[in-house]
Write an enzyme that holds these catalytic residues in place. Structure first.
Site, PDB file in Angstrom:
ATOM      1  N   TYR A 122       0.826  -1.121   0.295  1.00 20.83           N
ATOM      2  CA  TYR A 122      -0.456   0.109   0.188  1.00 20.83           C
ATOM      3  C   TYR A 122       1.283   1.234  -0.079  1.00 20.83           C
ATOM      4  O   TYR A 122       0.917   2.430  -0.935  1.00 20.83           O
ATOM      5  CB  TYR A 122      -0.539   0.008   1.381  1.00 20.83           C
ATOM      6  CG  TYR A 122      -2.165   1.028   1.211  1.00 20.83           C
ATOM      7  CD1 TYR A 122      -3.352   1.011   0.651  1.00 20.83           C
ATOM      8  CD2 TYR A 122      -1.828   1.993   2.142  1.00 20.83           C
ATOM      9  CE1 TYR A 122      -4.142   2.227   0.849  1.00 20.83           C
ATOM     10  CE2 TYR A 122      -2.831   3.046   1.900  1.00 20.83           C
ATOM     11  CZ  TYR A 122      -4.007   3.064   1.359  1.00 20.83           C
ATOM     12  OH  TYR A 122      -5.118   4.624   1.625  1.00 20.83           O
ATOM     13  N   ASP A 123       1.849   1.509   1.346  1.00 21.18           N
ATOM     14  CA  ASP A 123       2.533   2.815   1.293  1.00 21.18           C
ATOM     15  C   ASP A 123       3.687   2.695  -0.134  1.00 21.18           C
ATOM     16  O   ASP A 123       3.515   3.918  -1.201  1.00 21.18           O
ATOM     17  CB  ASP A 123       3.571   2.415   2.220  1.00 21.18           C
ATOM     18  CG  ASP A 123       3.072   1.688   3.570  1.00 21.18           C
ATOM     19  OD1 ASP A 123       1.462   1.711   4.245  1.00 21.18           O
ATOM     20  OD2 ASP A 123       3.602   1.645   4.578  1.00 21.18           O
ATOM     21  N   SER A 172     -13.597   1.960  13.339  1.00 18.86           N
ATOM     22  CA  SER A 172     -15.259   0.964  12.917  1.00 18.86           C
ATOM     23  C   SER A 172     -14.373  -0.213  14.141  1.00 18.86           C
ATOM     24  O   SER A 172     -15.602  -0.422  14.421  1.00 18.86           O
ATOM     25  CB  SER A 172     -14.335   0.903  11.560  1.00 18.86           C
ATOM     26  OG  SER A 172     -13.413   0.402  11.250  1.00 18.86           O
ATOM     27  N   PRO A 197       2.553   2.731  12.837  1.00 17.18           N
ATOM     28  CA  PRO A 197       2.880   3.702  13.158  1.00 17.18           C
ATOM     29  C   PRO A 197       2.919   4.340  14.247  1.00 17.18           C
ATOM     30  O   PRO A 197       1.311   4.362  15.311  1.00 17.18           O
ATOM     31  CB  PRO A 197       2.251   5.211  12.448  1.00 17.18           C
ATOM     32  CG  PRO A 197       1.476   4.302  11.283  1.00 17.18           C
ATOM     33  CD  PRO A 197       1.724   3.284  11.382  1.00 17.18           C
ATOM     34  N   GLY A 253       3.408   1.435  -3.266  1.00 20.11           N
ATOM     35  CA  GLY A 253       2.179   1.217  -4.132  1.00 20.11           C
ATOM     36  C   GLY A 253       1.206   2.800  -4.530  1.00 20.11           C
ATOM     37  O   GLY A 253       1.698   3.440  -5.630  1.00 20.11           O
ATOM     38  N   THR A 256      -0.778   8.171  19.238  1.00 22.05           N
ATOM     39  CA  THR A 256      -2.145   9.269  18.418  1.00 22.05           C
ATOM     40  C   THR A 256      -2.352   8.822  17.024  1.00 22.05           C
ATOM     41  O   THR A 256      -2.183   8.640  16.134  1.00 22.05           O
ATOM     42  CB  THR A 256      -1.514   9.898  18.585  1.00 22.05           C
ATOM     43  OG1 THR A 256      -0.401  10.933  18.187  1.00 22.05           O
ATOM     44  CG2 THR A 256      -1.025  10.499  20.363  1.00 22.05           C
TER      45      THR A 256
END
Length: 326
Positions: free
Chosen positions: A148-149, A192, A277, A151, A213
């Site tokens: 994902y990152d 969610s 993160p 891409g 955070t």
């Protein structure tokens, strides 16, 4: 409303963000083509638009070429939660990279303006806080989140190369944590996750010590930013951060949701996932300067609307003591 109706393509249009964007564009008077392969997008998300004369839905995977005639393209197609994008990481990278190539090629042929939904994940696990657009990130290119990152990072590269090489009109936005109605109930994201667990009276899963955070932006605010960026002058290409600069710890969020749902859920702790993160917060000075944009909806107000959505989606649950006021 302009006299000439714009034809707008939204890829990933049946997803969480895409469906809200489609609604906004139709309400604005645009002719909207929603394209989705329904891997994470859901037909229920756009059910309210089906039958509206200026809305059309098409099942299509953007890793294959698409031949349509439009004036503007919003490229939102890509699974965006770790559970979904790690399910088939090769397909995730293909969607970001080959999908971008296909949509850029379409925009080039049509001379259309094109918008890329990039992500704060391009910053990886940041060493600079908060993250301005000039920060180049701290990404692990071979980790489980890299599909994902990297891409999305490659997609940004392609957008700016098309801009320089073909003079394409581009807009690139880096999206930070966003929440609201129509989030996928099983997407594994913190808002969610916590709401579903609280409503069901299940243990609430807190990864790490809960001090990490996030900055939570309500979906309506984000869509305001999308539309403002697309309407900006052509020299405003981005990348531009969109998100809420107010930080909230994950533990604080869990407590807020337990209180707002009246849940009896207890908190259980698990180890922090790889490359997750510790801090994620946008510097939105550029969005404020260029777009006069900043989030307006307070976390508690947005959570109330989101809880109400999930409450209706899940039905009544024994873990719930009282209803949430609208």
């Amino acid at each position: 409303m302009s006299s000439v109706r714009k034809r707008v393509l939204v890829t990933g249009g049946a997803g969480f963000l895409g469906s809200h964007l489609c609604e906004r564009l139709v309400a604005h008077g645009d002719d909207v083509l929603c394209v989705d392969n329904y891997f994470t997008g859901r037909k229920d998300n756009v059910a309210g638009l089906v039958g509206v004369p200026h809305f059309e839905a098409m099942r299509h995977d953007i890793t294959h070429p698409l031949f349509v005639e439009v004036d503007e393209i919003y490229n939102l197609a890509c699974p965006a939660s770790p559970i979904h994008y790690q399910f088939d990481p090769v397909q995730t990278t293909k969607t970001s990279v080959i999908g971008a190539i296909n949509m850029l090629g379409l925009a080039k042929r049509l001379k259309a303006k094109i918008f890329q939904a990039s992500t704060s994940e391009v910053y990886g696990d940041p060493t600079l806080h908060p993250q301005p657009e000039a920060y180049r990130g701290n990404v692990n290119p071979i980790g489980p989140r890299a599909c994902y990152d990297e891409g999305k990072r490659c997609a940004e590269t392609l957008f700016f190369d098309y801009y320089r090489q073909h003079n394409l009109r581009i807009r690139v936005v880096r999206i930070f944590n966003t929440y609201g109605p129509r989030m996928h109930p099983n997407d594994g994201r913190v808002v969610s996750n916590f709401i579903v667990q609280a409503l069901q009276g299940a243990p609430i899963t807190l990864y790490g010590n809960g001090s990490q955070t996030r900055a939570f932006c309500y979906v309506d605010d984000l869509i305001d930013g999308f539309v403002a960026l697309m309407a900006a002058p052509d020299d405003v290409t981005g990348p531009i951060n969109l998100g809420n600069p107010v930080e909230t710890s994950v533990a604080e969020l869990a407590g807020m949701i337990i209180e707002m749902t009246g849940s009896r859920s207890k908190i259980t702790r698990r180890p922090l996932p790889v490359d997750d993160p510790i801090q994620r917060c946008p510097d939105i000075a550029e969005a404020e300067r260029v777009l006069s944009w900043h989030p307006k909806i307070a976390l508690k107000d947005g959570l109330a609307r989101t809880i109400d959505y999930f409450d209706k989606l899940l039905g009544s649950n024994p873990g719930r003591r009282h209803e949430v006021s609208p």
